[in-house]
Enzyme design. Structure first.
Site, PDB file in Angstrom:
ATOM      1  N   LEU A 142       0.819  -1.227   0.000  1.00 43.95           N
ATOM      2  CA  LEU A 142       0.000   0.000   0.000  1.00 43.95           C
ATOM      3  C   LEU A 142       0.845   1.265   0.000  1.00 43.95           C
ATOM      4  O   LEU A 142       0.422   2.304  -0.487  1.00 43.95           O
ATOM      5  CB  LEU A 142      -0.903   0.027   1.240  1.00 43.95           C
ATOM      6  CG  LEU A 142      -2.021  -1.007   1.318  1.00 43.95           C
ATOM      7  CD1 LEU A 142      -2.707  -0.936   2.683  1.00 43.95           C
ATOM      8  CD2 LEU A 142      -3.040  -0.761   0.209  1.00 43.95           C
ATOM      9  N   GLY A 143       2.026   1.190   0.569  1.00 44.02           N
ATOM     10  CA  GLY A 143       2.855   2.381   0.648  1.00 44.02           C
ATOM     11  C   GLY A 143       3.929   2.180   1.698  1.00 44.02           C
ATOM     12  O   GLY A 143       3.971   1.142   2.364  1.00 44.02           O
ATOM     13  N   GLU A 144       4.793   3.187   1.822  1.00 38.95           N
ATOM     14  CA  GLU A 144       5.870   3.058   2.796  1.00 38.95           C
ATOM     15  C   GLU A 144       6.242   4.428   3.343  1.00 38.95           C
ATOM     16  O   GLU A 144       6.382   5.388   2.593  1.00 38.95           O
ATOM     17  CB  GLU A 144       7.096   2.421   2.140  1.00 38.95           C
ATOM     18  CG  GLU A 144       8.233   2.225   3.112  1.00 38.95           C
ATOM     19  CD  GLU A 144       9.282   1.247   2.598  1.00 38.95           C
ATOM     20  OE1 GLU A 144       9.168   0.809   1.439  1.00 38.95           O
ATOM     21  OE2 GLU A 144      10.207   0.949   3.369  1.00 38.95           O
ATOM     22  N   GLY A 145       6.358   4.527   4.652  1.00 37.81           N
ATOM     23  CA  GLY A 145       6.795   5.770   5.284  1.00 37.81           C
ATOM     24  C   GLY A 145       8.027   5.493   6.134  1.00 37.81           C
ATOM     25  O   GLY A 145       8.748   4.523   5.896  1.00 37.81           O
ATOM     26  N   PHE A 149       8.326   4.403   9.138  1.00 38.89           N
ATOM     27  CA  PHE A 149       8.280   3.227  10.008  1.00 38.89           C
ATOM     28  C   PHE A 149       8.635   1.962   9.238  1.00 38.89           C
ATOM     29  O   PHE A 149       9.387   1.115   9.719  1.00 38.89           O
ATOM     30  CB  PHE A 149       6.866   3.101  10.599  1.00 38.89           C
ATOM     31  CG  PHE A 149       6.722   2.062  11.673  1.00 38.89           C
ATOM     32  CD1 PHE A 149       7.026   2.343  12.997  1.00 38.89           C
ATOM     33  CD2 PHE A 149       6.250   0.791  11.354  1.00 38.89           C
ATOM     34  CE1 PHE A 149       6.887   1.382  13.987  1.00 38.89           C
ATOM     35  CE2 PHE A 149       6.102  -0.183  12.342  1.00 38.89           C
ATOM     36  CZ  PHE A 149       6.424   0.118  13.663  1.00 38.89           C
ATOM     37  N   GLY A 150       8.094   1.882   8.038  1.00 40.70           N
ATOM     38  CA  GLY A 150       8.340   0.692   7.218  1.00 40.70           C
ATOM     39  C   GLY A 150       7.195   0.479   6.250  1.00 40.70           C
ATOM     40  O   GLY A 150       6.271   1.295   6.178  1.00 40.70           O
ATOM     41  N   PRO A 151       7.229  -0.625   5.488  1.00 37.22           N
ATOM     42  CA  PRO A 151       6.187  -0.865   4.477  1.00 37.22           C
ATOM     43  C   PRO A 151       4.825  -1.206   5.079  1.00 37.22           C
ATOM     44  O   PRO A 151       4.742  -1.753   6.182  1.00 37.22           O
ATOM     45  CB  PRO A 151       6.736  -2.071   3.698  1.00 37.22           C
ATOM     46  CG  PRO A 151       7.686  -2.737   4.625  1.00 37.22           C
ATOM     47  CD  PRO A 151       8.248  -1.683   5.525  1.00 37.22           C
ATOM     48  N   VAL A 152       3.780  -0.875   4.316  1.00 34.89           N
ATOM     49  CA  VAL A 152       2.410  -1.172   4.741  1.00 34.89           C
ATOM     50  C   VAL A 152       1.770  -2.064   3.671  1.00 34.89           C
ATOM     51  O   VAL A 152       1.856  -1.765   2.478  1.00 34.89           O
ATOM     52  CB  VAL A 152       1.578   0.126   4.883  1.00 34.89           C
ATOM     53  CG1 VAL A 152       0.190  -0.177   5.432  1.00 34.89           C
ATOM     54  CG2 VAL A 152       2.291   1.137   5.780  1.00 34.89           C
ATOM     55  N   ASP A 199       2.507  15.175  14.546  1.00 37.59           N
ATOM     56  CA  ASP A 199       2.910  14.839  13.171  1.00 37.59           C
ATOM     57  C   ASP A 199       1.711  14.964  12.247  1.00 37.59           C
ATOM     58  O   ASP A 199       1.445  14.092  11.420  1.00 37.59           O
ATOM     59  CB  ASP A 199       3.503  13.429  13.130  1.00 37.59           C
ATOM     60  CG  ASP A 199       4.440  13.258  11.926  1.00 37.59           C
ATOM     61  OD1 ASP A 199       4.838  14.275  11.314  1.00 37.59           O
ATOM     62  OD2 ASP A 199       4.779  12.105  11.598  1.00 37.59           O
TER      63      ASP A 199
HETATM   64  N1  LIG Z   1      -4.854   1.847   7.577  1.00 40.89           N
HETATM   65  C1  LIG Z   1      -4.471   2.020   6.318  1.00 40.89           C
HETATM   66  N2  LIG Z   1      -5.291   1.725   5.292  1.00 40.89           N
HETATM   67  C2  LIG Z   1      -4.922   1.904   4.013  1.00 40.89           C
HETATM   68  N3  LIG Z   1      -3.726   2.391   3.645  1.00 40.89           N
HETATM   69  C3  LIG Z   1      -2.841   2.702   4.607  1.00 40.89           C
HETATM   70  C4  LIG Z   1      -3.158   2.536   5.989  1.00 40.89           C
HETATM   71  N4  LIG Z   1      -2.086   2.943   6.714  1.00 40.89           N
HETATM   72  C5  LIG Z   1      -1.166   3.344   5.838  1.00 40.89           C
HETATM   73  N5  LIG Z   1      -1.597   3.198   4.566  1.00 40.89           N
HETATM   74  C6  LIG Z   1      -0.874   3.517   3.327  1.00 40.89           C
HETATM   75  O1  LIG Z   1       0.492   3.343   3.543  1.00 40.89           O
HETATM   76  C7  LIG Z   1       1.193   4.545   3.255  1.00 40.89           C
HETATM   77  C8  LIG Z   1       2.370   4.663   4.206  1.00 40.89           C
HETATM   78  O2  LIG Z   1       1.888   5.001   5.481  1.00 40.89           O
HETATM   79  P1  LIG Z   1       2.844   5.442   6.654  1.00 40.89           P
HETATM   80  O3  LIG Z   1       1.996   6.045   7.693  1.00 40.89           O
HETATM   81  O4  LIG Z   1       3.694   4.298   7.053  1.00 40.89           O
HETATM   82  O5  LIG Z   1       3.810   6.492   6.001  1.00 40.89           O
HETATM   83  P2  LIG Z   1       3.625   8.026   5.643  1.00 40.89           P
HETATM   84  O6  LIG Z   1       2.483   8.588   6.418  1.00 40.89           O
HETATM   85  O7  LIG Z   1       3.552   8.141   4.159  1.00 40.89           O
HETATM   86  O8  LIG Z   1       4.970   8.654   6.147  1.00 40.89           O
HETATM   87  P3  LIG Z   1       5.395   8.943   7.644  1.00 40.89           P
HETATM   88  O9  LIG Z   1       6.327   7.866   8.035  1.00 40.89           O
HETATM   89  O10 LIG Z   1       6.048  10.254   7.567  1.00 40.89           O
HETATM   90  O11 LIG Z   1       4.146   8.941   8.486  1.00 40.89           O
HETATM   91  C9  LIG Z   1       0.141   5.656   3.412  1.00 40.89           C
HETATM   92  O12 LIG Z   1       0.444   6.774   2.646  1.00 40.89           O
HETATM   93  C10 LIG Z   1      -1.119   4.956   2.911  1.00 40.89           C
HETATM   94  O13 LIG Z   1      -1.193   5.057   1.512  1.00 40.89           O
END
Ligand SMILES: Nc1ncnc2c1ncn2[C@@H]1O[C@H](COP(=O)(O)OP(=O)(O)OP(=O)(O)O)[C@@H](O)[C@H]1O
Ligand SMILES: [Mg+2]
Length: 413
Positions: free
Chosen positions: A93-96, A98-101, A217
């Site tokens: 779904l994405g990665e920030g 913390f790590g991959p989602v 944040d």
């Molecule tokens: N509960 C969820 N349902 C659907 N998609 C999600 C969910 N949580 C996270 N994601 C997806 O995963 C991506 C990464 O989320 P994450 O919170 O790890 O990183 P971020 O917000 O992009 O960066 P940061 O680490 O600065 O918070 C999000 O942008 C979103 O697209």
């Protein structure tokens, strides 16, 4: 209107932290104190536990805390592998930071009392910048806070060095994706107002809780959207308990995301609820202009959205020139002017001059119905081809991998 946190009366059996986090603390108390009955009785009504409680010397031995009602499920790594098809790339779904989602699906046989549902599983990147502390902060805050505008934490996994979080799945992903992805359909004005209002309600709930929380944040990527675009705050890894007693602020390392952090917080490390209000003001600007809070591809003068846009917010002519071109004029002019005036206040360099989140809600609520001056226009369809979408998805993955705009700013005050 802010929703106050309900004080839950409970006579249920008190749970210990180690019941929730078996073998997860990694900090053993060398001199465990004998259990005191009084300690337990203090917890007779529901009190939110904070991170500082956990770093006390009684951390893993004597802390009796009721998390009854939080209903967090403890998953094994193996279960989460099955749920996400071994964290397959097709479920990515994405990665920030913390790590991959990954997306996953829980069926109704996994746990009694846990309904079949899609989930999002966040996996700590063991080589990344975040770690156990952020994971624990998330579990402690989100495990205890429940509100329609906070994403629901369903459970977690803590096995050896592995740390994972399991959330309700939010079908429309993050606001950042919806607002800034090149090929996504532009968010209509009324949806933008609803999102701002929902996020404001989430923040107000935190700020006005019996034991206030500073989110720290607040940004478009941490606002997730449900199928009907209901906005929910996610990512409590940086959250802090608000100041207590006569204290006016909490002193911290400066952490947050560049472009959203309040100037006085960056200068002094003094954190208040007003720092979140500043970040909220930046989000309002993003919704108005369709520009990112920090955009290194623009000229020096336009890179920081708040610095560039704030002087123009009170001038109606200038405001109309900086409105998001993707709205194609389909917005209420008076609504935009009110939102801009609100953003101006939220972005004040004097924290005391910023509104509270309840004030913000009061201003935004009537904006929902302000649609009499939205120009009526026939629809134009924009059709994205499959190859466009493919290109977009590849580009998005690359950006996320490089964390191009998600560097957390760390500096000691
Ligand atoms: N509960 C969820 N349902 C659907 N998609 C999600 C969910 N949580 C996270 N994601 C997806 O995963 C991506 C990464 O989320 P994450 O919170 O790890 O990183 P971020 O917000 O992009 O960066 P940061 O680490 O600065 O918070 C999000 O942008 C979103 O697209
Ligand atoms: Mg996030």
């Amino acid at each position: 209107m802010a929703v106050m946190m309900k004080k839950k009366k409970t006579t249920k059996t008190m749970m210990k932290w180690q019941d929730y986090f078996p073998r997860c603390f990694g900090v053993e108390n060398p001199n465990p104190e004998p259990k005191k009955a009084s300690h337990v009785s203090k917890q007779s009504s529901f009190q939110r536990i904070s991170l500082s409680d956990l770093s006390s010397s009684t951390l893993s031995e004597d802390l009796s805390i009721s998390l009854a009602g939080s209903n967090l499920h403890v998953f094994t790594l193996q279960e989460l592998k099955v749920i996400t098809q071994n964290f397959s790339s097709s479920n990515f779904l994405g990665e920030g930071g913390f790590g991959p989602v990954h997306k996953g699906f829980i069926d109704d046989k996994l746990r009694p009392g846990l309904k079949a549902q899609p989930v999002a599983v966040k996996l700590l990147d063991l080589d990344g910048t975040q770690g156990h502390r952020e994971w624990l902060t998330e579990v402690i805050f989100l495990g205890q806070l429940r509100h329609p505008h906070l994403v629901k934490l369903i459970g977690y996994c803590c096995e050896e060095e592995h740390r994972l979080l399991v959330y309700e799945y939010m079908p429309r992903g993050s606001l950042e994706n919806q607002l800034f992805r090149r090929y996504s359909v532009s968010l209509p004005w009324s949806t933008r107002i609803d999102i701002a209002l929902g996020a404001a309600k989430g923040l107000a709930f935190l700020h006005e809780a019996e034991k206030p929380v500073i989110y720290r944040d607040f940004k478009a990527s941490n606002i997730l959207l449900d199928s009907d675009y209901t906005a929910k705050l996610s990512d409590f890894g940086l959250a802090k308990d608000g100041p207590e007693g006569d204290d006016t602020h909490v002193s911290t390392r400066v952490m947050g995301t560049q472009g959203y952090a309040a100037p006085e917080y960056i200068m002094t490390g003094h954190l208040t609820a007003a720092s979140d209000v500043y970040s909220f003001g930046v989000l309002l600007l993003e919704l108005l202009t369709g520009r990112k809070s920090l955009d290194k591809t623009r000229s020096q003068r336009e890179q920081n959205l708040a610095d560039w846009a704030r002087p123009m917010l009170k001038n109606h002519r200038k405001l109309s020139r900086i409105m998001d071109p993707r709205l194609e004029g389909q917005y209420s002019e008076s609504g935009a002017q009110n939102v801009a005036a609100l953003a101006y206040q939220c972005l004040s360099h004097r924290p005391k001059f910023r509104p509270t989140m309840s004030d913000v809600i009061q201003v935004l609520e009537p904006m929902k119905d302000l649609d009499h001056d939205i120009p009526i226009r026939s629809f134009v369809f924009a059709v994205s081809t499959n190859s466009d979408l493919q290109k977009e998805s590849e580009q998005h993955k690359k950006t996320k991998k490089g964390h191009a705009h998600h560097y957390h700013q760390r500096q000691t005050p």
